[in-house]
Structures are given as structure tokens and as C-alpha cells.
Motif scaffolding. Structure first.
Motif, PDB file in Angstrom:
ATOM      1  N   ALA A  45      70.343  37.305 -36.191  1.00 45.12           N
ATOM      2  CA  ALA A  45      68.961  37.183 -35.726  1.00 45.12           C
ATOM      3  C   ALA A  45      68.178  36.608 -36.903  1.00 45.12           C
ATOM      4  CB  ALA A  45      68.411  38.538 -35.316  1.00 45.12           C
ATOM      5  N   TYR A  46      67.639  35.392 -36.710  1.00 33.92           N
ATOM      6  CA  TYR A  46      66.973  34.695 -37.797  1.00 33.92           C
ATOM      7  C   TYR A  46      65.506  35.077 -37.875  1.00 33.92           C
ATOM      8  CZ  TYR A  46      71.196  31.878 -37.959  1.00 33.92           C
ATOM      9  OH  TYR A  46      72.507  31.475 -38.069  1.00 33.92           O
ATOM     10  N   ASP A  47      64.899  34.665 -38.978  1.00 40.37           N
ATOM     11  CA  ASP A  47      63.459  34.845 -39.173  1.00 40.37           C
ATOM     12  C   ASP A  47      62.723  34.190 -38.012  1.00 40.37           C
ATOM     13  OD1 ASP A  47      60.850  34.889 -39.975  1.00 40.37           O
ATOM     14  OD2 ASP A  47      61.242  34.152 -42.005  1.00 40.37           O
ATOM     15  N   ASP A  67      62.696  40.253 -36.241  1.00 35.08           N
ATOM     16  CA  ASP A  67      62.123  41.457 -35.627  1.00 35.08           C
ATOM     17  C   ASP A  67      62.801  41.621 -34.267  1.00 35.08           C
ATOM     18  OD1 ASP A  67      60.635  43.568 -34.773  1.00 35.08           O
ATOM     19  OD2 ASP A  67      58.721  42.499 -34.694  1.00 35.08           O
ATOM     20  N   VAL A  68      63.754  42.536 -34.202  1.00 28.88           N
ATOM     21  CA  VAL A  68      64.672  42.590 -33.067  1.00 28.88           C
ATOM     22  C   VAL A  68      64.543  43.903 -32.333  1.00 28.88           C
ATOM     23  CG1 VAL A  68      67.084  42.306 -32.360  1.00 28.88           C
ATOM     24  CG2 VAL A  68      66.323  41.362 -34.548  1.00 28.88           C
ATOM     25  N   LEU A  86      66.947  33.177 -32.221  1.00 26.63           N
ATOM     26  CA  LEU A  86      65.723  32.686 -32.828  1.00 26.63           C
ATOM     27  C   LEU A  86      64.556  33.491 -32.271  1.00 26.63           C
ATOM     28  CD1 LEU A  86      66.565  28.895 -32.387  1.00 26.63           C
ATOM     29  CD2 LEU A  86      67.049  30.369 -34.354  1.00 26.63           C
ATOM     30  N   GLY A  87      63.417  33.343 -32.898  1.00 23.71           N
ATOM     31  CA  GLY A  87      62.227  34.026 -32.399  1.00 23.71           C
ATOM     32  C   GLY A  87      62.000  33.663 -30.945  1.00 23.71           C
ATOM     33  N   GLY A  88      61.741  34.656 -30.102  1.00 23.29           N
ATOM     34  CA  GLY A  88      61.501  34.405 -28.689  1.00 23.29           C
ATOM     35  C   GLY A  88      62.752  34.453 -27.839  1.00 23.29           C
TER      36      GLY A  88
END
Lengths: 227, 277
Positions: free
Chosen positions: B98-100, B134-135, B71-73
Motif C-alpha cells: 500500500a503506497y503513500d 492509510d489503509v 494506491l490512494g483511493g
């Protein structure tokens, strides 16, 4: 600085900067402008960073950024470049170009210390790649690092544009605009690449499809360009 | 030693570094006494570790997600250490998505140290970059003399019907001599670039490299360096690296079409590690 150009007989008309491999690999001709931009922001920056670090190493830096730490040798720069250039066909092509550029550069600046270092390195270690020779030319001429980056990117884009006219019929003015657009796309990266001082700093931006096309092209017998 | 990665290209701003990263750790150590199995020390992070098998020179370990990820973060950190003469096979239990991140980036960092003569085969499963993700994904490996690293990394842009988010894939492999492979691929599903991935959504890579032997002599107990000779499987391309080793790569539309095989250690690790040390 337009002397440093793969179109010269010393570099050979034999190179298309990966364009012929791309077209033979199936890339549509109308993708060329986007491909040029992609190149200017990936593999051209690896070359540019290599040239900048070489120039600093050979003492041509006059912009106050200082040279690489003591103990860094030309072989380290070549090794960093090679580790960032995984396709052997592209390494071979870059070394062939480097040989031509070096002949030209030694002719023009025979007394420059940078050229003496290159010549001394070339003999035992084999041919130096184009980017290292460009860096030595930058050192010999006192070219600022940012301009070294721009020169390297332009050289690459213009080589492809010149080859394009031999591969696809089109208005010769169109590629001139595409070269400018490719150079403009690289411009935001110029400060970062110009600030490279050590081999580790050199960008590593790869281009897998181009690398695959280059390997396939190297095996072809019917081709106009070497790479 | 973690090497400092270059900043992402300016076209792709560095994802925000998350505060809490939980470290997944796998360490393979030599047996306490002759005839005993290798010792495996682990700690769980966002990825949990399960020991599958081990013997006197080799361990097999599975990595599995311990919760919803990425997840983000989120910041996955995997640290792998293999002692001289030991070998480790790492497997993924499931692929990763990797999700939004809703504007927040995530990271996935693997840091690998292989001692002299050690081996690691990591058969990674697909890493899917969903739309909006965004990875920054990095793999850093330091190889001791004669160490063997074989690594599969499959990056997929987008789930079914998506073009996918952004990812920077950074790989740094070094040995005692210097860099063997340094690569940073920056791609975005919404902005395909001809020459980088073109219109392909799958980037499948098997990296097979060895640390330089200190004395310049190939370890006679190890497999021959050219154990996967040409021809390339299917329409994959094998790149022979300047310092030896290969990078075999396939670009395509779907993972199940890839001709690449999961990596494996070609031969049992040396059965007499004391000679290596």
C-alpha cells in the motif's frame, strides 16, 4: 465508585492489569506512561463497551439511549466480550476479578434487580468477567453510560499504577499523573463507547503484545501478581 | 452477508471510501455430477484470479495483482464463497504494497462465506504499509457448521528503511452461534505503542477456526480440532479462543524471521458432500 477497584481485597491485590507481564516480558519501565495510554485506548475500551452494553441490558440506562434490541441476552454480551479477548490468560484473569467484584456488589446492593440477574446467570454459565459485573453495578447505581466508560478505564489504569509501585521503585506521585494522562487519552473515545447498545457495537481494539506477554506470564512460577 | 464494521477508532479517521471498487470473486461449487471436479466461478477485480488445480472436492486458486496497487483511493474487494463440503486453497502470487496515498486512504476488504463442512486455507503473503499509506483492511468470515477457516495475514509496517504508514486491521469471524473472533488493530509506524506492537514492524497471524457443528458433535471426517498442539513455534504465541480455534501470532522485525507456517487444510475435505448437506 472507587469501590469498583481491583485493589480491593475482594478483587485481590493479585492483579496488575497486565503490567507485571509487560515488565517481565521486557518492556522498559520508562515505557509505562505510553503503555498506560495505549491500554486506555485499546483493551480498556473493550471492557468499557462491554460494561455499557451490560448496563443497558440490565435496565440501568437513564440517559434515553434505550436498551439493546429484544432477544439480546447476557450470554450474548459475554460471548461478544470473549470474542474480543483472544488471550485465555486475560479471560481467566477477568473472570477471577469478576468473581471478586460480584461478591462485593451483591453485598452492597443485595436487592438490585441487576445483581439478581447476574447471580442467576453466574450459576449455570460460570464466572462472569469483570466488565459485565461493572456494567451491573452501573445499572444498580444508575451510573450514566459515559461515566461507566470512564470508571472502567480508570479502574484499569489505577490497578496498573498501584501494582507499579510494588514492581519498580519510583516516586509514588508519578503514576498518579500517568493515570490522569491515560484517562485523558481515553476521553475522545468516551462518546463512541458510551453509545454502544448492542453486543456488536462493543469496540474490538486489541493489543497483541500485551496478549503475548499475558500468555507467557501465566506460565511463570516466580511472579508477584496473578495477571 | 456483509456485517457492518465498527468505525475506525477516532484516532484513525476512516479512509475516504473510493468511488469505484472492482470486485474479485471466487466461488467454489459442488460438482455437477459424481466424479466431476468442483466448479469454480471467478471474476477479476483489482486482483485477478487464476485457477491452479481442482478435483472432486478441492480447488486451488491464485490471486495476483492486475496492475499497480494499492494506491490512494484503491478499494480491493475479494468475495469468496465455498459451497458445503468443498474446499479451497487460496494463494497470493506476490505480496502487496500500500503506497503513500498522498492523504487519500485505501481499502482492502475480504468477505468469506463457508458453507457447512467447507474449508478455506488462505496463505496470504506480506501486506506492506508504506510510509504515508492509510489503509483499512478487513476480513469478514461467516462459517457454516463444521466449516474450517485457516488464514495467514502478515502486515508489515514500512518498506526497508521506513517506519510505515497507518493501518486498521479488522477481523470478524462468526458462525451460526455468534462471534468467534472480533479484533480491530489500529497501528501507525510513526507512533509505536508499547503493548500494541511495541517497536515491532511485522504482525504475523495465523487464524485457525471452525464453525460450531449444529448438533454439537465434531464431524468425524474432519481433522481433530487440536491438530497444531503446543509448543508454539519459535517465539510465536498461540491464543486459544473461547469458542475453540486458535490465533497464532508473532511480532518481530522482519518477515523472513517469522516461525509461522502458511496455513493448510489438514485433511482432504469430505469426499461425500451429500452427507454434509
Amino acid at each position: 465508585m472507587l469501590l469498583a477497584d481491583a485493589r480491593l481485597p475482594s478483587g485481590g491485590h493479585a492483579h496488575s492489569a497486565s503490567l507485571e507481564p509487560a515488565l517481565l516480558g521486557g518492556m522498559a519501565a520508562d515505557a509505562v506512561p505510553a503503555w498506560l495510554v495505549g491500554r486506555a485506548t485499546t483493551v480498556s475500551l473493550v471492557e468499557a463497551g462491554t460494561a455499557v452494553v451490560t448496563a443497558r441490558l440490565l435496565g440501568g440506562s437513564r440517559d434515553g439511549a434505550g436498551g439493546p434490541p429484544d432477544g439480546v441476552r447476557l450470554a450474548d454480551v459475554v460471548r461478544a466480550w470473549a470474542a474480543r479477548t483472544p488471550a485465555p490468560a486475560l479471560r481467566d484473569a477477568a473472570r477471577l476479578l469478576g468473581r471478586g467484584y460480584l461478591r462485593l456488589a451483591r453485598n452492597l446492593w443485595p436487592d438490585a434487580p441487576a445483581m439478581r440477574v447476574l447471580a442467576a446467570h453466574d450459576a449455570p454459565h460460570g464466572q462472569l468477567p469483570r466488565a459485565v459485573v461493572l456494567g451491573a453495578i452501573a445499572a444498580a447505581t444508575g451510573l450514566p453510560a459515559a461515566d461507566t466508560v470512564r470508571l472502567t478505564v480508570y479502574d484499569d489504569a489505577q490497578t496498573a499504577a498501584s501494582a507499579l509501585l510494588k514492581l519498580e521503585p519510583l516516586d509514588p506521585l508519578a503514576p498518579a499523573r500517568w493515570v490522569l494522562e491515560a484517562c485523558a487519552a481515553a476521553e475522545p473515545h468516551v462518546p463512541r463507547v458510551a453509545s454502544c447498545t448492542t453486543p456488536e457495537d462493543i469496540p474490538a481494539s486489541g493489543s497483541p503484545q500485551t496478549e503475548g506477554w499475558a500468555q507467557a506470564h501465566a506460565l511463570l512460577s516466580q511472579r508477584l501478581f496473578r495477571a | 452477508m456483509l456485517r457492518t464494521a465498527l468505525p475506525a477508532s477516532s484516532g484513525s479517521p476512516e479512509p475516504k471510501v473510493p468511488q469505484a471498487s472492482r470486485v474479485t470473486r471466487v466461488t467454489v461449487e459442488r460438482p455437477a455430477r459424481f466424479g466431476a471436479p468442483v466448479r469454480v466461478r471467478t471474476s477479476d477485480g483489482l486482483l485477478a484470479v487464476r485457477l491452479v488445480a481442482r478435483d472432486g472436492a478441492h480447488a486451488e486458486v491464485a490471486l495476483l495483482a492486475s496492475g499497480a496497487m494499492l494506491l490512494g483511493g484503491d478499494h480491493v474487494v475479494v468475495i469468496v464463497r465455498v459451497d458445503p463440503g468443498c474446499a479451497l486453497t487460496l494463494t497470493d502470487v506476490g505480496g502487496t504494497v500500500a503506497y503513500d496515498g498522498d492523504g487519500e486512504g485505501c481499502r482492502w476488504d475480504a468477505d468469506i462465506h463457508l458453507g457447512p463442512g467447507a474449508g478455506l486455507a488462505w496463505a496470504g503473503l506480506p501486506f506492506v504499509v508504506a510510509a504515508g499509506a492509510d489503509v483499512r483492511r478487513t476480513t469478514t468470515a461467516r462459517l457454516g457448521a463444521g466449516a474450517h477457516l485457516s488464514l495467514r495475514e502478515t502486515v508489515v509496517l514500512g518498506r526497508s528503511g521506513e517506519r510505515g504508514g497507518r493501518i486498521v486491521v479488522r477481523t470478524d469471524v462468526v458462525d451460526d452461534v455468534g462471534p468467534i473472533l472480533v479484533e480491530e488493530l489500529s497501528v501507525a509506524g510513526e507512533h509505536p505503542v508499547p503493548g500494541v506492537l511495541g517497536g515491532h514492524s511485522v504482525l504475523d497471524t495465523v487464524t485457525d477456526v471452525r464453525g460450531c457443528p449444529d448438533d454439537g458433535v465434531v464431524d468425524p471426517t474432519g481433522p481433530a480440532p487440536e491438530r497444531t498442539p503446543a509448543p508454539d513455534p519459535g517465539d510465536a504465541v498461540t491464543l486459544r479462543l473461547e469458542r475453540g480455534g486458535t490465533l497464532t501470532r508473532w511480532l518481530g522485525p522482519a518477515t523472513h524471521l517469522s516461525p509461522l507456517e502458511p496455513p493448510a487444510l489438514a485433511a482432504p475435505a469430505p469426499t461425500n458432500p451429500s452427507e454434509v448437506a
